[in-house]
Design a protein around this motif. Structure first.
Motif, PDB file in Angstrom:
ATOM      1  N   TYR A 137      51.574  -4.987   9.818  1.00 39.78           N
ATOM      2  CA  TYR A 137      51.105  -5.158  11.188  1.00 39.78           C
ATOM      3  C   TYR A 137      49.847  -6.021  11.269  1.00 39.78           C
ATOM      4  N   ASP A 138      48.899  -5.790  10.398  1.00 42.46           N
ATOM      5  CA  ASP A 138      47.624  -6.514  10.484  1.00 42.46           C
ATOM      6  C   ASP A 138      47.740  -7.960  10.021  1.00 42.46           C
ATOM      7  N   ALA A 139      48.797  -8.287   9.277  1.00 43.88           N
ATOM      8  CA  ALA A 139      48.913  -9.623   8.690  1.00 43.88           C
ATOM      9  C   ALA A 139      49.633 -10.617   9.592  1.00 43.88           C
ATOM     10  N   TYR A 140      50.264 -10.146  10.669  1.00 42.97           N
ATOM     11  CA  TYR A 140      51.070 -11.027  11.512  1.00 42.97           C
ATOM     12  C   TYR A 140      50.713 -10.866  12.977  1.00 42.97           C
ATOM     13  N   ILE A 146      56.838   3.118  17.456  1.00 44.94           N
ATOM     14  CA  ILE A 146      55.671   2.213  17.501  1.00 44.94           C
ATOM     15  C   ILE A 146      55.262   2.077  18.966  1.00 44.94           C
ATOM     16  N   GLN A 147      54.284   2.836  19.404  1.00 39.52           N
ATOM     17  CA  GLN A 147      53.938   2.921  20.820  1.00 39.52           C
ATOM     18  C   GLN A 147      52.670   2.143  21.159  1.00 39.52           C
ATOM     19  N   ASP A 148      52.708   1.485  22.322  1.00 38.07           N
ATOM     20  CA  ASP A 148      51.573   0.717  22.850  1.00 38.07           C
ATOM     21  C   ASP A 148      51.117  -0.361  21.872  1.00 38.07           C
ATOM     22  N   HIS A 166      53.880  -8.236  24.363  1.00 39.48           N
ATOM     23  CA  HIS A 166      53.440  -7.042  23.651  1.00 39.48           C
ATOM     24  C   HIS A 166      54.585  -6.031  23.648  1.00 39.48           C
ATOM     25  N   ASP A 167      54.426  -4.994  22.858  1.00 35.87           N
ATOM     26  CA  ASP A 167      55.358  -3.866  22.833  1.00 35.87           C
ATOM     27  C   ASP A 167      56.756  -4.311  22.393  1.00 35.87           C
ATOM     28  N   VAL A 168      57.737  -3.396  22.502  1.00 35.22           N
ATOM     29  CA  VAL A 168      59.095  -3.631  21.995  1.00 35.22           C
ATOM     30  C   VAL A 168      59.987  -4.142  23.112  1.00 35.22           C
ATOM     31  N   SER A 182      44.425  -3.616  25.574  1.00 33.30           N
ATOM     32  CA  SER A 182      43.152  -2.973  25.287  1.00 33.30           C
ATOM     33  C   SER A 182      43.213  -2.104  24.034  1.00 33.30           C
ATOM     34  N   ALA A 183      44.425  -1.767  23.581  1.00 25.18           N
ATOM     35  CA  ALA A 183      44.576  -0.957  22.371  1.00 25.18           C
ATOM     36  C   ALA A 183      44.387  -1.835  21.146  1.00 25.18           C
ATOM     37  N   ALA A 184      43.577  -1.383  20.210  1.00 19.15           N
ATOM     38  CA  ALA A 184      43.341  -2.163  18.990  1.00 19.15           C
ATOM     39  C   ALA A 184      44.529  -2.081  18.059  1.00 19.15           C
ATOM     40  N   HIS A 185      45.254  -0.990  18.140  1.00 19.22           N
ATOM     41  CA  HIS A 185      46.332  -0.745  17.178  1.00 19.22           C
ATOM     42  C   HIS A 185      47.350   0.182  17.828  1.00 19.22           C
TER      43      HIS A 185
END
Length: 342
Positions: free
Chosen positions: A77-80, A103-105, A143-145, A201-204
């Motif tokens: 997740y953090d790499a892409y 995987i939410q928000d 964002h999101d799915v 606004s969500a970091a993760h």
């Protein structure tokens, strides 16, 4: 330039062979290579990496595979900047819904796509779907799915495969499409404006790693014997009951349905009531044949949710807690626009 991870899982898009013998054989590497070679618009759009956790017909997709796909997204997740999952169309809506709960928000886009014709077919829809998925995944507002297919962007919990052969295979159930893609432009609706701010606004995102696959869809038909609930007890913890119309369940003189259903939920199992009608959803308060089930503990109401989302959400809820009150709270909490009754 953004970097996108493509997750290849098989499906028609990766299939070769003659009709009647199609099977997924193309690797993620071959698909990416062919796409880059034959779609010049990709030049300068993004950097593209790929992984291939499986190469299967989507008919063989199972909850354990959903968890595997989600784990690849979590560890990368953090790499892409975004993710595109290549998937067969037959169960794509189930996987999109499952990823929405696992995987939410997510402030980064997680896009599913595939094709109705194999990548090597001269009239394939694969190249356009892959290109538009990458275009959407690279956009700052995404964002999101979601599912990107045939120029339409559909919320991950609202997709339903409506057609078996046509290129516009998917429809958005009881919720407007997030966007359409025309002439390389993303034209968004206002359906997700408020949620967009929450995700950005969500970091993760919140990742979940548990599912309980012991959930079954049971479709009511005239003279279906309610004793089937007793037979299901050995193998299932939850039944998603597709009722008639807006929520009709047969009401016979012996009250056999009411007895069987109440016995099911009173034994600690879960019942989700929905409708077998595709559009406009459920309301148990309209007719007497549904009202008896409206407020019984252990019975959950599916509102206007799709069957695919109900299956995935029920499996997710069962995987998080065994407490009936906590299950109800999780089930009724809207996630990725899966229900509109609250």
């Amino acid at each position: 330039m953004k970097t996108i991870l493509m997750i290849a899982t098989g499906g028609t898009i990766a299939s070769t062979g003659q009709p009647g013998e199609l099977t997924p054989t193309l690797s993620g590497r071959e698909l990416v290579h062919k796409l880059v070679q034959e779609v010049p618009l990709l030049d300068g759009l993004c950097n593209l990496d790929y992984v291939q956790p499986m190469n299967i017909d989507s008919t063989n997709m199972r909850p354990r595979n959903w968890l595997e796909i989600a784990s690849h997204i979590e560890k990368n997740y953090d790499a892409y900047d975004g993710f595109v999952v290549l998937h067969g169309t037959d169960t794509m809506a189930y996987t999109a819904a499952a990823l929405s709960y696992l995987i939410q928000d997510s402030p980064k886009p997680i896009v599913l796509t595939g094709s109705q014709q194999p990548m090597g077919n001269p009239f394939t829809d694969a190249k356009l779907n892959m290109y538009q998925s990458l275009l959407y995944a690279c956009d700052e507002a995404s964002h999101d799915v979601s599912i990107v297919f045939s120029g339409q962007v559909i919320c991950g919990t609202r997709a339903h495969k409506q057609r078996t052969m046509s290129f516009n295979a998917f429809t958005s159930m009881n919720f407007p499409a997030i966007a359409v893609i025309r002439n390389n432009k993303i034209i968004r609706t206002s359906a997700r404006a408020a949620h967009s701010e929450t995700c950005k606004s969500a970091a993760h995102p919140r990742f979940y790693r548990q599912l309980d696959e012991k959930a079954l869809v049971l479709k009511l038909t005239p003279e279906l014997n309610p004793s089937i609930f007793e037979l299901l007890k050995r193998d299932y913890s939850a039944v998603i009951l597709e009722t008639f119309g807006i929520g009709g369940i047969p009401e016979h003189a012996d009250a056999s349905y009411e007895k069987a259903i109440f016995d099911w939920v009173d034994s600690g199992r879960t019942l989700v009531i929905t409708t077998q009608v595709d559009e406009e959803g459920l309301d148990l308060g309209v007719y007497e044949v549904g009202r008896a089930y409206a407020n019984h503990p252990g019975i959950l109401r599916g509102a206007d949710m799709s069957t695919e989302a109900l299956v995935a959400k029920t499996m997710w809820v069962l995987g998080q807690t065994s407490n009936p009150q906590e299950r109800a709270q999780l089930f009724y909490t809207p996630i990725n626009h899966d229900r509109m009754d609250v």
